[in-house]
Design a protein around this motif. Structure first.
Motif, PDB file in Angstrom:
ATOM      1  N   ARG A   1       0.807  -1.217   0.000  1.00 13.57           N
ATOM      2  CA  ARG A   1       0.000   0.000   0.000  1.00 13.57           C
ATOM      3  C   ARG A   1       0.843   1.271   0.000  1.00 13.57           C
ATOM      4  O   ARG A   1       0.307   2.375  -0.159  1.00 13.57           O
ATOM      5  N   SER A   2       2.160   1.128   0.159  1.00  9.93           N
ATOM      6  CA  SER A   2       3.022   2.324   0.109  1.00  9.93           C
ATOM      7  C   SER A   2       3.236   2.813  -1.319  1.00  9.93           C
ATOM      8  O   SER A   2       3.715   3.928  -1.536  1.00  9.93           O
ATOM      9  N   LEU A   3       2.870   1.982  -2.312  1.00  8.25           N
ATOM     10  CA  LEU A   3       2.955   2.450  -3.701  1.00  8.25           C
ATOM     11  C   LEU A   3       1.810   3.419  -3.993  1.00  8.25           C
ATOM     12  O   LEU A   3       0.667   3.180  -3.575  1.00  8.25           O
ATOM     13  N   PRO A   4       2.073   4.489  -4.727  1.00  6.25           N
ATOM     14  CA  PRO A   4       0.976   5.360  -5.181  1.00  6.25           C
ATOM     15  C   PRO A   4      -0.026   4.569  -6.014  1.00  6.25           C
ATOM     16  O   PRO A   4       0.325   3.559  -6.636  1.00  6.25           O
ATOM     17  N   THR A   5      -1.269   5.038  -6.025  1.00  8.23           N
ATOM     18  CA  THR A   5      -2.358   4.278  -6.618  1.00  8.23           C
ATOM     19  C   THR A   5      -2.831   4.875  -7.938  1.00  8.23           C
ATOM     20  O   THR A   5      -2.956   6.089  -8.078  1.00  8.23           O
ATOM     21  N   VAL A   6      -3.091   3.991  -8.902  1.00 10.33           N
ATOM     22  CA  VAL A   6      -3.776   4.332 -10.144  1.00 10.33           C
ATOM     23  C   VAL A   6      -4.913   3.324 -10.295  1.00 10.33           C
ATOM     24  O   VAL A   6      -4.752   2.148  -9.965  1.00 10.33           O
ATOM     25  N   SER A   7      -6.062   3.774 -10.770  1.00 10.45           N
ATOM     26  CA  SER A   7      -7.160   2.840 -10.986  1.00 10.45           C
ATOM     27  C   SER A   7      -7.827   3.131 -12.317  1.00 10.45           C
ATOM     28  O   SER A   7      -7.742   4.242 -12.851  1.00 10.45           O
ATOM     29  N   GLY A   8      -8.488   2.130 -12.856  1.00 14.94           N
ATOM     30  CA  GLY A   8      -9.191   2.270 -14.118  1.00 14.94           C
ATOM     31  C   GLY A   8      -9.488   0.901 -14.688  1.00 14.94           C
ATOM     32  O   GLY A   8      -9.117  -0.128 -14.115  1.00 14.94           O
ATOM     33  N   GLU A   9     -10.163   0.880 -15.815  1.00 12.66           N
ATOM     34  CA  GLU A   9     -10.410  -0.364 -16.525  1.00 12.66           C
ATOM     35  C   GLU A   9      -9.157  -0.693 -17.325  1.00 12.66           C
ATOM     36  O   GLU A   9      -8.755   0.078 -18.206  1.00 12.66           O
ATOM     37  N   LEU A  10      -8.535  -1.825 -17.054  1.00 10.78           N
ATOM     38  CA  LEU A  10      -7.223  -2.123 -17.621  1.00 10.78           C
ATOM     39  C   LEU A  10      -7.212  -2.056 -19.142  1.00 10.78           C
ATOM     40  O   LEU A  10      -6.289  -1.487 -19.733  1.00 10.78           O
ATOM     41  N   VAL A  11      -8.220  -2.631 -19.784  1.00  7.73           N
ATOM     42  CA  VAL A  11      -8.255  -2.623 -21.253  1.00  7.73           C
ATOM     43  C   VAL A  11      -8.313  -1.192 -21.776  1.00  7.73           C
ATOM     44  O   VAL A  11      -7.567  -0.821 -22.700  1.00  7.73           O
ATOM     45  N   THR A  12      -9.176  -0.367 -21.208  1.00  6.67           N
ATOM     46  CA  THR A  12      -9.286   1.033 -21.633  1.00  6.67           C
ATOM     47  C   THR A  12      -8.013   1.801 -21.316  1.00  6.67           C
ATOM     48  O   THR A  12      -7.544   2.625 -22.108  1.00  6.67           O
ATOM     49  N   PHE A  13      -7.433   1.509 -20.156  1.00  8.08           N
ATOM     50  CA  PHE A  13      -6.211   2.200 -19.728  1.00  8.08           C
ATOM     51  C   PHE A  13      -5.059   1.909 -20.685  1.00  8.08           C
ATOM     52  O   PHE A  13      -4.346   2.826 -21.109  1.00  8.08           O
ATOM     53  N   THR A  14      -4.873   0.634 -21.030  1.00  4.54           N
ATOM     54  CA  THR A  14      -3.778   0.301 -21.947  1.00  4.54           C
ATOM     55  C   THR A  14      -4.010   0.911 -23.322  1.00  4.54           C
ATOM     56  O   THR A  14      -3.062   1.338 -23.993  1.00  4.54           O
ATOM     57  N   ASP A  15      -5.263   0.964 -23.739  1.00  5.28           N
ATOM     58  CA  ASP A  15      -5.585   1.554 -25.039  1.00  5.28           C
ATOM     59  C   ASP A  15      -5.259   3.041 -25.073  1.00  5.28           C
ATOM     60  O   ASP A  15      -5.010   3.603 -26.139  1.00  5.28           O
ATOM     61  N   GLY A  16      -5.246   3.682 -23.908  1.00  3.59           N
ATOM     62  CA  GLY A  16      -4.963   5.108 -23.843  1.00  3.59           C
ATOM     63  C   GLY A  16      -3.503   5.458 -23.616  1.00  3.59           C
ATOM     64  O   GLY A  16      -3.155   6.647 -23.535  1.00  3.59           O
ATOM     65  N   LEU A  17      -2.635   4.469 -23.515  1.00  5.44           N
ATOM     66  CA  LEU A  17      -1.216   4.742 -23.306  1.00  5.44           C
ATOM     67  C   LEU A  17      -0.614   5.439 -24.531  1.00  5.44           C
ATOM     68  O   LEU A  17      -0.937   5.116 -25.667  1.00  5.44           O
ATOM     69  N   ALA A  18       0.274   6.371 -24.275  1.00  2.00           N
ATOM     70  CA  ALA A  18       0.884   7.149 -25.356  1.00  2.00           C
ATOM     71  C   ALA A  18       1.953   6.342 -26.080  1.00  2.00           C
ATOM     72  O   ALA A  18       2.704   5.572 -25.463  1.00  2.00           O
ATOM     73  N   HIS A  19       2.030   6.544 -27.400  1.00  2.00           N
ATOM     74  CA  HIS A  19       3.062   5.924 -28.227  1.00  2.00           C
ATOM     75  C   HIS A  19       3.639   7.001 -29.144  1.00  2.00           C
ATOM     76  O   HIS A  19       3.235   7.140 -30.302  1.00  2.00           O
TER      77      HIS A  19
END
Length: 373
Positions: A31-49
């Motif tokens: 839990r010491s890691l900062p948190t990100v949340s979202g729908e994994l499929v949508t999140f990966t689709d939004g990654l910058a290239h």
């Protein structure tokens, strides 16, 4: 009285130990890691290239720092799985920073599961990755050419969760971004006719390749499936290779996977293995120069320059028609065909109680964040 005191102390120690051992991996120091949340499929689709030519190969200093980070990361995972209070996640963050990476705990709102998300914080376009600490299969999903090979990132995310796989690696920089040619061997019709330094499947000084190597070099090495896209045709829906130079090997993993895939598609004759017969498949996409395949098949060779005929039985390179990458089964083809063929090929679930339950698992609680001191 002394006996009673001793028994009281023993009971207290036993309770403390049981409590510590009972701390779930995602409920403790993770839990010491900062948190990100979202729908994994949508999140990966939004990654910058990025396509502006900003890719930078790893220096030897940064490569060493990234390997130190990986060792700390997987050590923390192993410790947390035994006792959620023992993983040294603040140290993982420090080592990530030294390697110009960020590491986050990622909550997938679709599955309700926690994963680890890592990404490059520099301008050099190094890989994204997701890790499932409680994976059931020691399987790595690799996506080296998004968005050039469109929808392979989404397909990768779907396979990652559906197979309860260990790691998903996705390129950041577009494969054609960098104008400089790679020093690794091979030729291509893509990107103006030559492999670029930003093409992580054909360049070995990248975090994409280092993570692959790290997972391959362990006492229990991973299996790898690398997802690619081709235009193909109704008679050429998939071309599968083990990334060796072997023209004919009836026992090859590529031929066995093709046979498994035949069961799930309407036209088995459109599924080709590079090793199933003498001669090339229609598009001749057999991955002989793929550096991850070369390394896994024969790590003693120089993966950048040397092909191999030795087959590890642990690397699959899949070129796919767009219909095999999408989520629409109305034409008889979709990503689930690849999923089901992989389950047939690699049915073993030998991680984290996988022999009893090979699914991803039920939803996990969202615990509050801890602060690093």
């Amino acid at each position: 009285m002394r006996l009673l005191s001793f028994l009281t102390l023993l009971l207290a120690l036993t309770s403390t130990t049981a409590s510590a051992q009972g701390t779930l991996w995602h409920a403790g120091t993770f839990r010491s890691l900062p948190t990100v949340s979202g729908e994994l499929v949508t999140f990966t689709d939004g990654l910058a290239h990025p396509t502006a030519g900003g890719f930078g190969k790893l220096s030897s200093t940064r490569a060493a720092a990234f390997n130190v980070f990986l060792t700390a990361l997987f050590t923390a995972i192993d410790a947390s799985l035994v006792d959620g209070n023992t993983g040294v996640w603040c140290d993982v963050q420090a080592k990530a920073t030294a390697a110009n990476y960020a590491v986050r705990r990622f909550f997938d709102t679709t599955t309700g599961r926690w994963f680890i998300y890592g990404y490059d914080t520099s301008a050099f376009g190094q890989a994204y990755f997701f890790i499932n600490p409680y994976a059931k299969r020691n399987l790595v999903i690799e996506v080296p050419h998004e968005p050039y090979d469109f929808n392979t990132d989404i397909q990768g995310a779907r396979l990652f969760t559906a197979l309860a796989a260990r790691v998903l690696i996705i390129n950041k920089e577009d494969r054609c971004s960098d104008p400089d040619a790679t020093s690794c061997s091979g030729s291509t019709s893509a990107c103006g006719g030559y492999f670029r330094e930003s093409d992580v499947a054909h360049q070995d000084m990248s975090t994409f390749h280092l993570l692959h190597k790290w997972l391959d070099d362990q006492p229990r090495p991973s299996r790898f499936i690398q997802l690619h896209g081709m235009q193909g045709s109704s008679s050429d829906m998939a071309e599968i290779s083990d990334s060796t130079s072997n023209d004919y090997d009836v026992g090859s993993i590529s031929t066995r996977f093709a046979t498994a895939l035949d069961k799930y598609v309407p036209r088995p004759s459109a599924v080709h293995s590079c090793q199933e017969a003498v001669g090339n498949p229609p598009s001749n996409l057999c991955a002989v120069t793929n550096v991850q395949g070369r390394y896994t098949n024969d790590s003693a060779n120089n993966a950048c320059t040397t092909s191999t005929s030795f087959a590890s039985d642990r690397f699959l390179h899949i070129e796919q028609h767009p219909s095999l990458r999408d989520n629409d089964n109305s034409d008889g083809y979709f990503w689930g065909d690849i999923r089901d063929a992989l389950k047939d090929l690699w049915p073993t679930c030998d991680m984290n109680n996988g022999a009893t339950d090979c699914t991803l698992g039920g939803a996990q609680s969202q615990y509050s964040k801890l602060e690093c001191l």
